[in-house]
Design a protein around this motif. Structure first.
Motif, mmCIF file in Angstrom:
data_model
loop_
_atom_site.group_PDB
_atom_site.id
_atom_site.type_symbol
_atom_site.label_atom_id
_atom_site.label_comp_id
_atom_site.label_asym_id
_atom_site.label_seq_id
_atom_site.Cartn_x
_atom_site.Cartn_y
_atom_site.Cartn_z
ATOM 1 N N UNK A 28 0.830 -1.218 0.000
ATOM 2 C CA UNK A 28 0.000 0.000 0.000
ATOM 3 C C UNK A 28 0.858 1.259 0.000
ATOM 4 N N UNK A 29 2.000 1.205 0.684
ATOM 5 C CA UNK A 29 2.902 2.359 0.739
ATOM 6 C C UNK A 29 3.790 2.436 -0.501
ATOM 7 N N UNK A 30 3.611 1.494 -1.404
ATOM 8 C CA UNK A 30 4.373 1.411 -2.654
ATOM 9 C C UNK A 30 5.868 1.228 -2.418
ATOM 10 N N UNK A 31 6.183 0.572 -1.289
ATOM 11 C CA UNK A 31 7.568 0.223 -1.008
ATOM 12 C C UNK A 31 7.973 -0.961 -1.872
ATOM 13 N N UNK A 32 7.064 -1.930 -1.985
ATOM 14 C CA UNK A 32 7.259 -3.076 -2.875
ATOM 15 C C UNK A 32 6.015 -3.214 -3.730
ATOM 16 N N UNK A 33 6.143 -3.954 -4.806
ATOM 17 C CA UNK A 33 4.996 -4.137 -5.696
ATOM 18 C C UNK A 33 4.212 -5.375 -5.289
ATOM 19 N N UNK A 34 2.995 -5.453 -5.772
ATOM 20 C CA UNK A 34 2.174 -6.631 -5.521
ATOM 21 C C UNK A 34 2.821 -7.872 -6.138
ATOM 22 N N UNK A 67 18.079 -9.318 -7.522
ATOM 23 C CA UNK A 67 19.183 -8.572 -8.123
ATOM 24 C C UNK A 67 18.749 -7.411 -9.004
ATOM 25 N N UNK A 68 17.495 -7.382 -9.382
ATOM 26 C CA UNK A 68 17.011 -6.368 -10.299
ATOM 27 C C UNK A 68 17.307 -6.761 -11.737
ATOM 28 N N UNK A 69 16.965 -5.904 -12.661
ATOM 29 C CA UNK A 69 17.198 -6.155 -14.075
ATOM 30 C C UNK A 69 15.923 -5.945 -14.857
ATOM 31 N N UNK A 70 16.041 -5.979 -16.173
ATOM 32 C CA UNK A 70 14.880 -5.756 -17.042
ATOM 33 C C UNK A 70 14.114 -4.496 -16.636
ATOM 34 N N UNK A 71 14.860 -3.429 -16.359
ATOM 35 C CA UNK A 71 14.287 -2.139 -15.953
ATOM 36 C C UNK A 71 13.491 -2.232 -14.658
ATOM 37 N N UNK A 72 13.791 -3.218 -13.817
ATOM 38 C CA UNK A 72 13.131 -3.372 -12.528
ATOM 39 C C UNK A 72 14.169 -3.265 -11.420
ATOM 40 N N UNK A 73 13.764 -2.652 -10.323
ATOM 41 C CA UNK A 73 14.646 -2.550 -9.174
ATOM 42 C C UNK A 73 14.638 -3.864 -8.403
ATOM 43 N N UNK A 74 15.724 -4.137 -7.712
ATOM 44 C CA UNK A 74 15.740 -5.289 -6.822
ATOM 45 C C UNK A 74 14.885 -4.973 -5.600
ATOM 46 N N UNK A 75 14.523 -5.996 -4.860
ATOM 47 C CA UNK A 75 13.753 -5.790 -3.638
ATOM 48 C C UNK A 75 14.541 -4.942 -2.647
ATOM 49 N N UNK A 76 15.860 -5.049 -2.695
ATOM 50 C CA UNK A 76 16.704 -4.273 -1.787
ATOM 51 C C UNK A 76 16.686 -2.789 -2.140
ATOM 52 N N UNK A 77 16.624 -2.480 -3.425
ATOM 53 C CA UNK A 77 16.537 -1.077 -3.843
ATOM 54 C C UNK A 77 15.142 -0.525 -3.544
ATOM 55 N N UNK A 78 14.126 -1.317 -3.814
ATOM 56 C CA UNK A 78 12.747 -0.864 -3.588
ATOM 57 C C UNK A 78 12.466 -0.583 -2.123
ATOM 58 N N UNK A 79 12.979 -1.440 -1.262
ATOM 59 C CA UNK A 79 12.672 -1.344 0.166
ATOM 60 C C UNK A 79 13.803 -0.716 0.970
ATOM 61 N N UNK A 80 14.605 0.110 0.339
ATOM 62 C CA UNK A 80 15.779 0.685 1.003
ATOM 63 C C UNK A 80 15.437 1.441 2.286
ATOM 64 N N UNK A 82 13.111 0.598 4.385
ATOM 65 C CA UNK A 82 12.495 -0.322 5.356
ATOM 66 C C UNK A 82 13.517 -1.356 5.819
ATOM 67 N N UNK A 83 14.253 -1.065 6.887
ATOM 68 C CA UNK A 83 15.285 -2.004 7.341
ATOM 69 C C UNK A 83 14.734 -3.378 7.704
ATOM 70 N N UNK A 84 13.473 -3.447 8.178
ATOM 71 C CA UNK A 84 12.903 -4.744 8.522
ATOM 72 C C UNK A 84 12.770 -5.635 7.297
#
Length: 98
Positions: A28-34, A67-80, A82-84
């Motif tokens: 909902x906060x758009x930290x990660x995608x569905x 790892x990201x790729x194909x014009x997509x961010x990795x989960x680590x980049x998306x949730x930078x 959110x340390x949890x």
């Protein structure tokens, strides 16, 4: 020869695994995608055999998730911010490597 991690590290990993994460709140906060959430849930808290089968069925989507790729961010980049989530995904990645 395998190197077992120190008891302290194992304790931290188990503590991180046990923490509840509001995945739907992160979406909902758009930290990660569905789509990221669906990938995570497909390999999280399942038996090792099922996890292995899921990843082997389409390894590219999990590589992109981590790892990201194909014009997509990795989960680590998306949730930078959110340390949890970062900590949880690092532990889950370690589990995947094992």
């Amino acid at each position: 020869m395998s190197l077992d991690p120190p008891a302290y590290i194992l304790s931290l990993q188990n503590n991180i695994r046990a923490r509840p994460i509001s995945w739907e709140g992160a979406v909902r906060a758009r930290t990660i995608t569905d789509a990221d959430l669906k990938k995570i849930k497909s390999i999280d808290k399942v038996r090792k055999e099922q996890r292995k089968h899921t990843i082997e069925a389409d390894p590219d989507i999990f590589c992109t998730l981590l790892l990201g790729g194909d014009n997509a961010q990795s989960i680590f980049q998306s949730a930078a911010k959110r340390p949890d989530i970062i900590q949880y995904m690092l532990v889950l990645t370690g589990d995947l490597v094992d």
